[in-house]
Design a protein around this motif. Structure first.
Motif, PDB file in Angstrom:
ATOM      1  N   GLN A 522     -13.537 -27.740  -5.336  1.00 53.06           N
ATOM      2  CA  GLN A 522     -13.849 -26.971  -4.118  1.00 53.06           C
ATOM      3  C   GLN A 522     -15.340 -26.941  -3.791  1.00 53.06           C
ATOM      4  OE1 GLN A 522     -11.240 -23.400  -3.360  1.00 53.06           O
ATOM      5  NE2 GLN A 522     -11.116 -23.484  -5.580  1.00 53.06           N
ATOM      6  N   LYS A 523     -16.040 -28.014  -4.144  1.00 54.13           N
ATOM      7  CA  LYS A 523     -17.461 -28.040  -3.803  1.00 54.13           C
ATOM      8  C   LYS A 523     -17.683 -28.460  -2.356  1.00 54.13           C
ATOM      9  CE  LYS A 523     -18.954 -28.649  -8.509  1.00 54.13           C
ATOM     10  NZ  LYS A 523     -17.625 -28.950  -9.060  1.00 54.13           N
ATOM     11  N   GLY A 524     -16.617 -28.713  -1.641  1.00 52.84           N
ATOM     12  CA  GLY A 524     -16.751 -29.127  -0.251  1.00 52.84           C
ATOM     13  C   GLY A 524     -17.431 -28.071   0.615  1.00 52.84           C
ATOM     14  N   LEU A 525     -18.120 -28.566   1.650  1.00 55.87           N
ATOM     15  CA  LEU A 525     -18.639 -27.657   2.679  1.00 55.87           C
ATOM     16  C   LEU A 525     -17.512 -27.346   3.657  1.00 55.87           C
ATOM     17  CD1 LEU A 525     -22.057 -29.441   3.449  1.00 55.87           C
ATOM     18  CD2 LEU A 525     -21.627 -27.551   1.859  1.00 55.87           C
ATOM     19  N   VAL A 526     -16.446 -28.162   3.577  1.00 58.54           N
ATOM     20  CA  VAL A 526     -15.288 -28.026   4.459  1.00 58.54           C
ATOM     21  C   VAL A 526     -14.049 -28.097   3.562  1.00 58.54           C
ATOM     22  CG1 VAL A 526     -14.070 -29.092   6.431  1.00 58.54           C
ATOM     23  CG2 VAL A 526     -16.571 -29.234   6.288  1.00 58.54           C
ATOM     24  N   THR A 527     -12.997 -27.369   3.923  1.00 58.39           N
ATOM     25  CA  THR A 527     -11.803 -27.348   3.073  1.00 58.39           C
ATOM     26  C   THR A 527     -11.080 -28.696   3.094  1.00 58.39           C
ATOM     27  OG1 THR A 527     -10.599 -26.372   4.908  1.00 58.39           O
ATOM     28  CG2 THR A 527     -11.373 -24.870   3.189  1.00 58.39           C
ATOM     29  N   PHE A 528     -10.180 -28.865   2.128  1.00 61.50           N
ATOM     30  CA  PHE A 528      -9.472 -30.132   1.915  1.00 61.50           C
ATOM     31  C   PHE A 528      -8.674 -30.545   3.162  1.00 61.50           C
ATOM     32  CE2 PHE A 528      -6.462 -32.243  -1.466  1.00 61.50           C
ATOM     33  CZ  PHE A 528      -6.980 -33.484  -1.134  1.00 61.50           C
ATOM     34  N   ASP A 529      -8.147 -29.550   3.897  1.00 65.52           N
ATOM     35  CA  ASP A 529      -7.385 -29.888   5.107  1.00 65.52           C
ATOM     36  C   ASP A 529      -8.284 -30.048   6.337  1.00 65.52           C
ATOM     37  OD1 ASP A 529      -8.165 -27.316   5.614  1.00 65.52           O
ATOM     38  OD2 ASP A 529      -6.151 -26.461   5.623  1.00 65.52           O
ATOM     39  N   ARG A 530      -9.584 -29.920   6.139  1.00 64.23           N
ATOM     40  CA  ARG A 530     -10.592 -30.070   7.214  1.00 64.23           C
ATOM     41  C   ARG A 530     -10.520 -28.935   8.238  1.00 64.23           C
ATOM     42  NH1 ARG A 530     -10.611 -33.928   3.398  1.00 64.23           N
ATOM     43  NH2 ARG A 530     -11.433 -35.931   4.068  1.00 64.23           N
ATOM     44  N   LYS A 531      -9.757 -27.874   7.933  1.00 65.19           N
ATOM     45  CA  LYS A 531      -9.570 -26.842   8.965  1.00 65.19           C
ATOM     46  C   LYS A 531     -10.649 -25.780   8.934  1.00 65.19           C
ATOM     47  CE  LYS A 531      -4.691 -27.448   9.781  1.00 65.19           C
ATOM     48  NZ  LYS A 531      -3.458 -27.279   9.031  1.00 65.19           N
ATOM     49  N   LEU A 532     -11.264 -25.586   7.798  1.00 62.93           N
ATOM     50  CA  LEU A 532     -12.213 -24.473   7.714  1.00 62.93           C
ATOM     51  C   LEU A 532     -13.571 -24.959   7.223  1.00 62.93           C
ATOM     52  CD1 LEU A 532     -11.282 -21.060   6.193  1.00 62.93           C
ATOM     53  CD2 LEU A 532     -13.468 -22.123   5.642  1.00 62.93           C
ATOM     54  N   LYS A 533     -14.585 -24.622   7.997  1.00 58.34           N
ATOM     55  CA  LYS A 533     -15.945 -24.946   7.576  1.00 58.34           C
ATOM     56  C   LYS A 533     -16.518 -23.717   6.890  1.00 58.34           C
ATOM     57  CE  LYS A 533     -16.357 -28.297  11.182  1.00 58.34           C
ATOM     58  NZ  LYS A 533     -15.997 -28.295  12.603  1.00 58.34           N
ATOM     59  N   LYS A 534     -16.924 -23.902   5.639  1.00 59.72           N
ATOM     60  CA  LYS A 534     -17.466 -22.769   4.888  1.00 59.72           C
ATOM     61  C   LYS A 534     -18.871 -22.454   5.412  1.00 59.72           C
ATOM     62  CE  LYS A 534     -14.945 -24.709   0.966  1.00 59.72           C
ATOM     63  NZ  LYS A 534     -15.005 -25.214  -0.429  1.00 59.72           N
ATOM     64  N   ASP A 535     -19.375 -21.253   5.080  1.00 57.07           N
ATOM     65  CA  ASP A 535     -20.695 -20.856   5.603  1.00 57.07           C
ATOM     66  C   ASP A 535     -21.762 -21.907   5.311  1.00 57.07           C
ATOM     67  OD1 ASP A 535     -19.824 -18.506   6.753  1.00 57.07           O
ATOM     68  OD2 ASP A 535     -20.251 -17.284   4.980  1.00 57.07           O
ATOM     69  N   ALA A 536     -21.720 -22.479   4.095  1.00 57.56           N
ATOM     70  CA  ALA A 536     -22.775 -23.435   3.712  1.00 57.56           C
ATOM     71  C   ALA A 536     -22.827 -24.639   4.657  1.00 57.56           C
ATOM     72  CB  ALA A 536     -22.561 -23.910   2.278  1.00 57.56           C
ATOM     73  N   PHE A 537     -21.712 -24.965   5.261  1.00 61.53           N
ATOM     74  CA  PHE A 537     -21.702 -26.067   6.235  1.00 61.53           C
ATOM     75  C   PHE A 537     -22.720 -25.781   7.344  1.00 61.53           C
ATOM     76  CE2 PHE A 537     -20.353 -27.878  10.273  1.00 61.53           C
ATOM     77  CZ  PHE A 537     -20.014 -29.185   9.953  1.00 61.53           C
ATOM     78  N   TYR A 538     -22.716 -24.510   7.796  1.00 58.56           N
ATOM     79  CA  TYR A 538     -23.584 -24.164   8.936  1.00 58.56           C
ATOM     80  C   TYR A 538     -25.053 -24.074   8.542  1.00 58.56           C
ATOM     81  CZ  TYR A 538     -19.230 -23.501  11.351  1.00 58.56           C
ATOM     82  OH  TYR A 538     -18.004 -23.726  11.907  1.00 58.56           O
ATOM     83  N   LEU A 539     -25.304 -23.866   7.244  1.00 57.54           N
ATOM     84  CA  LEU A 539     -26.697 -23.879   6.785  1.00 57.54           C
ATOM     85  C   LEU A 539     -27.289 -25.263   7.043  1.00 57.54           C
ATOM     86  CD1 LEU A 539     -29.078 -22.664   5.080  1.00 57.54           C
ATOM     87  CD2 LEU A 539     -28.001 -23.817   3.126  1.00 57.54           C
TER      88      LEU A 539
END
Ligand code: GCB
Length: 731
Positions: A522-539
């Motif tokens: 789960q080190k992704g900036l985005v979830t496996f299904d590409r549906k959710l961008k975690k906060d770090a993505f926006y950083l």
């Protein structure tokens, strides 16, 4: 003319390791599948490390085929394959990520049977064999028939596209000399480049022509990734073509990466080519969506880990100006019997990907010393790979991704042209600042070496939240905080030629069971299904995407909070951000990337952030008791509740001191060493490996005793007890 027919439907799949005649007799009972296909789409993603690794059959009845010469192409067969046609073995292929082709017999019947045995069984020859990602089995990149005339361009050797294009750019003269080469079995080749045309007879199966492009339009990264096309045709009517780009890559130990003569720091992410529910059998739309997310992030580079990716994705990188690190799956553990396979996978990678202007480096291996010593055999394997890269492609550099505990004076660092390290300080081990220290030391000690940062990251499950985020808690907030540190550290070290977040997307790692998920890294900036961008993505988007104005309020999934005053963080690429609570302006800040506000909580509030031309809002609520659904590691989280650093006497040792400081005192050191030796005996060989690894020992020396104990899973009583003992020893 070439006729390409995609073999999508009509396949029968048998998940059984049986001889061919039996497979044929069971064909009607086989599962109907279409390509692309993997048999691990479900069991390779649900945890337990129990996904099917075996030999399976794909069978396809075929009617008579037109065409003088017919070849079958596999986009990939994972991991090893045997191709049979009407009971005859046509070829074997090892390596699950590259294209390969084989010619069908000229004597074909009215009814034919194509049978492919594909295996992802474990063995000691074909990479990868040890890594956290799922080794999907199947035919994940489709298959097609290619019918060509008797005289045609080469199709079989290392899966070649049949055409090789080498542009040499003169930046001062703004021109390019373009060499186009082809391989064929005779005829006259006519080359076409930029409106010019040249005919050359094939000699010993080879032809080449040179073209000069004046006023060349450069392939200029994300700003202007201009592509030309080279085409070659034979008098028989066969034709091949390839796009190419004119650019110059450069590397400097002090100034980092150069594109077309100017510093161009490569800042981006890594990508694994799989998707929730689909495994690695991706469609073109899946690749396109991944690229759109990469572009939204504003990255200018991608590390396509840990193997050759689908051609479609390199194409998308060419079109979007994304500089690529390409690599083979020579990973984690060196196998003495695997040398030939590393060389063949590298030969295929380079032969098949040579024309992509986006590719800047060939990666020789990844963390290869994580589970292997630096032996002469391993060194030689790397030297051979490096030499092979230069022989096949004198225009590009080689690199490798080293594991953090590899000593920087290891002879293996001398092999590739440019170096790189994967560091996870602040996640698996150690403190965030150790990342900074590592590179500063390296850069100082080896001022002539080009160094990059090939992996860093922290896992986050967007269900978990905390106002006191900590390493190991899997919260979205810790991941964001981790990356805030890393972003600053990278921005202040322009000498890092490339940096790649691990990873853009969560991905399947069937052996993992952590952070509330089974089978995912789960080190992704985005979830496996590409549906959710975690906060770090926006950083990163705030730091890198200059084009799309936005504000993003962090913690939108962290609604229920206990504190009377909470921190609200906004990531934005605007210079000024205003915050409104329940419609009233709370404040305004001028700054860069990260904007932090304190908000008093009394009930349920709407928080709105406004930047120039953009806004975002979230809801937060004051609650009396912590929302348990936000906490993953309840035991570790509770350490915060009972351990109060303020209560310790700073004149005496405590668990707040680093292991190094404690060891410097004979009395305190003896106590801690005895305790650690006991733990080591209980844990067995892992601890022994640590003991013999001076790099690891040094790194641990910089960690606080408390964080070491927490990572080791020590409980409340043992931490308190050690703290009491240490408090009895004056500094
Ligand atoms: C690494 C590996 C990568 C893993 C990653 C992790 O160093 O190169 O394949 O997925 O660590 O998340 O542990």
């Amino acid at each position: 003319m070439r006729k390409i027919t995609s073999l999508t439907d009509g396949w029968r799949f048998l998940k059984a390791d049986i001889p061919l005649p039996q497979a044929v007799s069971y064909m009607a009972q086989g599962e109907r599948v279409s390509l692309p296909h993997t048999w691990n789409a479900v069991d390779g993603q649900d945890g337990g490390n129990d996904y099917h690794r075996g030999r399976c059959w794909y069978l396809l009845p075929q009617e008579e085929l037109a065409g003088e010469r017919v070849f079958i192409e596999f986009g990939a067969a994972a991991m090893s394959a045997e191709v049979w046609y009407n009971g005859e073995l046509l070829c074997r292929h090892d390596g699950g990520y590259s294209v390969f082709r084989v010619e069908l017999p000229k004597t074909r019947k009215t009814e034919n049977l194509l049978a492919v045995a594909v295996s992802n069984e474990d063995n000691d020859r074909v990479y990868p064999q040890k890594a956290d990602f799922t080794f999907y089995g199947g035919l994940p990149r489709g298959a097609s028939l290619i019918a060509v005339p008797e005289t045609h361009f080469e199709l079989v050797k290392d899966g070649t596209p049949g055409i090789k294009v080498t542009p040499e750019v003169d930046l001062e003269k703004k021109s390019a000399l373009v060499t186009v080469e082809t391989w064929q079995n005779g005829g006259v080749v006519t080359f076409f480049v930029n409106g010019e045309e040249k005919s050359v007879p094939s000699e010993n199966g080879y032809a080449r022509a040179e073209f000069r492009i004046d006023n060349v339009r450069l392939w200029d990264g994300v700003d202007d990734p201009f592509l030309y096309t080279a085409r070659a045709s034979l008098d028989s009517g066969d034709e091949v073509s390839s796009r190419f780009g004119c650019r110059v890559f450069g590397f400097d130990p002090e100034k980092g990466f150069f594109l077309n003569g100017r510093p161009y720091p490569l800042r981006g992410v890594s990508r694994h080519g799989d998707l929730k529910g689909k495994g690695n059998a991706l469609s073109y739309e899946d690749h396109e969506r991944d690229m759109a997310i990469l572009r939204e992030l504003g990255a200018n580079t991608v590390r396509l880990a840990h193997y050759q990716h689908a051609q479609e994705f390199y194409d998308l990188c060419d079109e979007n100006g994304i500089v690529v690190w390409a690599e083979i799956p020579y990973i984690t553990m060196h196998m003495e019997n695997g040398r030939e396979n590393t060389l063949s996978q590298m030969r295929e990678l380079i032969t098949q990907c040579y024309n992509h202007p986006s590719i800047a480096v060939w990666g020789l291996s990844n963390e290869i010393t994580a589970a292997s010593a630096v032996t002469e055999d391993l060194l030689e394997n790397h030297r051979l790979l490096h030499a092979l890269c230069h022989r096949l492609d004198p225009t590009r550099k080689t690199t490798m991704a080293n594991v953090f505990m590899l000593e920087t004076d290891s002879p293996i660092l001398d092999v590739p042209d440019v170096s790189s390290y994967n560091l996870y300080f602040g996640w698996y081990l150690g403190e965030l600042e150790q990342n900074d220290g590592f590179f500063d030391e390296f850069h100082q000690k080896y001022p002539d070496r080009v160094i990059g940062f090939s992996e860093y990251g922290a896992d986050a499950n967007p269900a978990f939240h905390s106002s006191r985020p900590e390493k190991g808690d899997y919260t979205e907030e810790y991941q964001a905080l981790y990356h805030e540190h890393m972003l600053r550290m990278i921005e202040s070290r322009p000498y890092l030629w490339a940096t790649h977040v691990w990873n853009l997307f969560d991905f399947a790692a069937d052996g993992r069971d952590e952070g509330g998920k089974h089978g995912e890294n789960q080190k992704g900036l985005v979830t496996f299904d590409r549906k959710l961008k975690k906060d770090a993505f926006y950083l990163y988007k705030a730091a890198w995407n200059k084009k799309e104005p936005f504000v993003h309020i962090c913690g939108r999934r962290y609604v229920n909070r206990c504190e009377a005053e909470t921190e609200v963080k906004v990531y934005s690429n605007r210079e000024k951000v205003s915050l409104y609570v329940d419609g009233e302006k709370l404040g305004e800040q001028t700054g860069r990337t990260v904007f932090t506000f304190r908000v008093k909580l009394t009930g349920t509030h709407t928080v709105r952030a406004v930047g120039d031309g953009c806004e975002d809002s979230i809801t937060v609520r004051r609650v009396q008791t912590p929302d348990e659904s936000y906490i993953f590691n309840k035991a570790a989280a509770s350490v915060n509740n009972w351990f109060d650093a303020e209560e310790t006497d700073p004149a005496c040792f405590s668990v707040m001191d680093t292991l190094g400081e404690i060891r410097a005192n004979p009395q305190a050191g003896a106590i801690v060493d005895a305790m650690m030796a006991k733990g080591a005996a209980e844990r067995g060989d892992v601890a022994a490996a640590v003991k013999d690894n001076p790099a690891l020992q040094r790194m641990m020396g910089r960690m606080t005793m408390l964080s070491l104990l927490k990572q080791g899973g020590a409980g409340e009583e043992s931490i308190k007890q050690l703290n009491r003992i240490l408090q009895g020893i004056r500094k």
